[in-house]
Design an enzyme around this catalytic site. Sequence first.
Site, PDB file in Angstrom:
ATOM      1  N   TYR A  23       5.704 -10.694   6.459  1.00 53.65           N
ATOM      2  CA  TYR A  23       5.734  -9.101   6.880  1.00 53.65           C
ATOM      3  C   TYR A  23       6.765  -8.859   8.305  1.00 53.65           C
ATOM      4  O   TYR A  23       5.674 -10.380   9.360  1.00 53.65           O
ATOM      5  CB  TYR A  23       4.063  -8.583   6.752  1.00 53.65           C
ATOM      6  CG  TYR A  23       3.737  -8.753   5.336  1.00 53.65           C
ATOM      7  CD1 TYR A  23       3.757  -6.857   5.329  1.00 53.65           C
ATOM      8  CD2 TYR A  23       3.570  -8.928   4.548  1.00 53.65           C
ATOM      9  CE1 TYR A  23       3.260  -6.896   3.604  1.00 53.65           C
ATOM     10  CE2 TYR A  23       2.579  -9.679   3.726  1.00 53.65           C
ATOM     11  CZ  TYR A  23       2.459  -7.859   2.943  1.00 53.65           C
ATOM     12  OH  TYR A  23       2.299  -7.596   2.036  1.00 53.65           O
ATOM     13  N   ASP A  76       0.964  -0.926  -0.195  1.00 53.93           N
ATOM     14  CA  ASP A  76       0.188   0.458  -0.163  1.00 53.93           C
ATOM     15  C   ASP A  76       0.911   1.100   0.459  1.00 53.93           C
ATOM     16  O   ASP A  76       2.255   1.252  -0.041  1.00 53.93           O
ATOM     17  CB  ASP A  76      -1.222  -0.167   1.472  1.00 53.93           C
ATOM     18  CG  ASP A  76      -2.023  -1.314   1.143  1.00 53.93           C
ATOM     19  OD1 ASP A  76      -2.073  -1.452   0.129  1.00 53.93           O
ATOM     20  OD2 ASP A  76      -2.774  -1.506   2.519  1.00 53.93           O
TER      21      ASP A  76
END
Length: 550
Positions: free
Chosen positions: A233, A174
């Site tokens: 992540y 993002d």
Amino acid sequence: MYQPHDLEQSHSPPEKRPITEVQAGTSEPFKRAKVEFEEPEKKIHSTEHEEEPSDPPESADTKQGKRDAAGWPKSRQGKAKDTKNKGRRRGTRDPGAQGKEDEDQGPKTPRLPKKQSALLIGFCGTGCNGMQIQPDVRTIEGVLFDALVRAGAVSKDNADDPVKVSLGRAARTDAGVHAAGNLVSMKLITAIPGVEDFVARINEELPPEIRVWGSVRVQNSFNARMSCDSRKYTYFFPTYLLIPPKPGTAFQRVHEQYAESMQGVDPLDASAHPFWSVTDSHSSSSTDDLMRKRSWRISAEQIEVIRQTAKKFEGTHNFHNFTVGREFGDRSNQRHMWKLEISDPAVYGDTEWISILFHGQSFMLHQVRKMMSALVLSCRTGTPSQVIDELYGPRMVMVPKMPALGLLLEYPIFDSYNRKVASLNEKLEPSHAEYRPEINFEQYRDSIDAFKQTFIYDNMRAIEDRDGVFDAWVRSIDTYGGNDLLYLNPKGIIPAAAVIKKGEKRDNPFKEKRRFDLTSFPDKQGTPTVEDEEEAERTLNKSCLEDMEG
């Protein structure tokens, strides 16, 4: 009436007629025209899509008559221009002036072979509108692609359209999100005349916050997204987020009232918590609260509660409540989390931080940030870990997103691809044309760690120290007095009042702030450049959602 054989006839190749066969009454000029049309087409050399030969030469039978697999002539004469891929990055060249340019420039630059390659990259996402190329905005891929053109790895013929070189990515991030490791694949000119170090030449054209760690020659069938087995992540956050809601806030009042209505449970007494039991703490300002929060240190018992709750995410589950635009019955909600690892807390400056490593097969849009939110909010409110199991069920609820500032893509993993090429490489020398190296980010560990420290960790902590982004986020939770978050209760059960029904308007819905999607705040006073507006609900089709996965 429709007959099956009609369909077969309509798709059958036309019969080959002798060149001299002409219908009765056909004039001689028409006969000559038809002979000209039936002549074998001339070979046209393309200047845009040349790559190293990989397929065997055509047989004589295939070449005879110059017809395609359906039996139609292969000539391109009279065919309409290809208009597919309308979203391409076009417009860098003026088609009307192309002829004049060719005359002015003289002979064209010799064509250089392209090879399917994978670039291992890292970047600080601050100042970029995400990973994927978009028109009229700065993105990681846009900056990288322009650098490849300037370095000569992408020819000028292909410079106006990344689709021509089959650009793909292993994970999409993002806006503002960082990546210590990611992978993009495309057809590149790797043997650039006069360039000895291919990777160093590309890095010369890139800003310091975007780096290429290495380049790997991959198989022609390689697909960056589909060949990726899993992703890692990391999310970083200050431990003060686990302090219970401030007594007297709207969130604390609503949840205390709801807990009192439940039988057999004791509501959370936030005022008894050591942090809020200090004199005048109930009436203190947010600035004073933040100063004390920075000196707060989490207990060993709280760390254990987080670790036990995080185990609820491991395995295969329906994560429909941890993304947007997905119905419970959508099979693509089933995702597998291999492992979650919670680090021991560490102090940087005045603030104590914790990092959580997520290793999963794949992640949907906002999934990590929503998983983090459910983990943190349940632990700070004393909600049992059972609530995570409830969130996998069919009832839809509102799970806020944690700030984007704490999210980092570590790297994608290609174990299956590496096993495949390792098997094929057994009888090959590294110098052999068919040899394909494995994809391994760990060989660049020293460079990656140094980059993370300078461009990601230091930047993240400096923004939090200056602006208190995480404190602003948790205060936005505590000022909410509606029913959307009532599933954070002593029993960990989703009540009917918290369920979201499609098409049904809710009273006082929770409104997310767009500012928490940012990772940079230029205003020195800490005021974001984006207004605090409710994040509009977006109706995204399945294809769009899949493209946003990472």
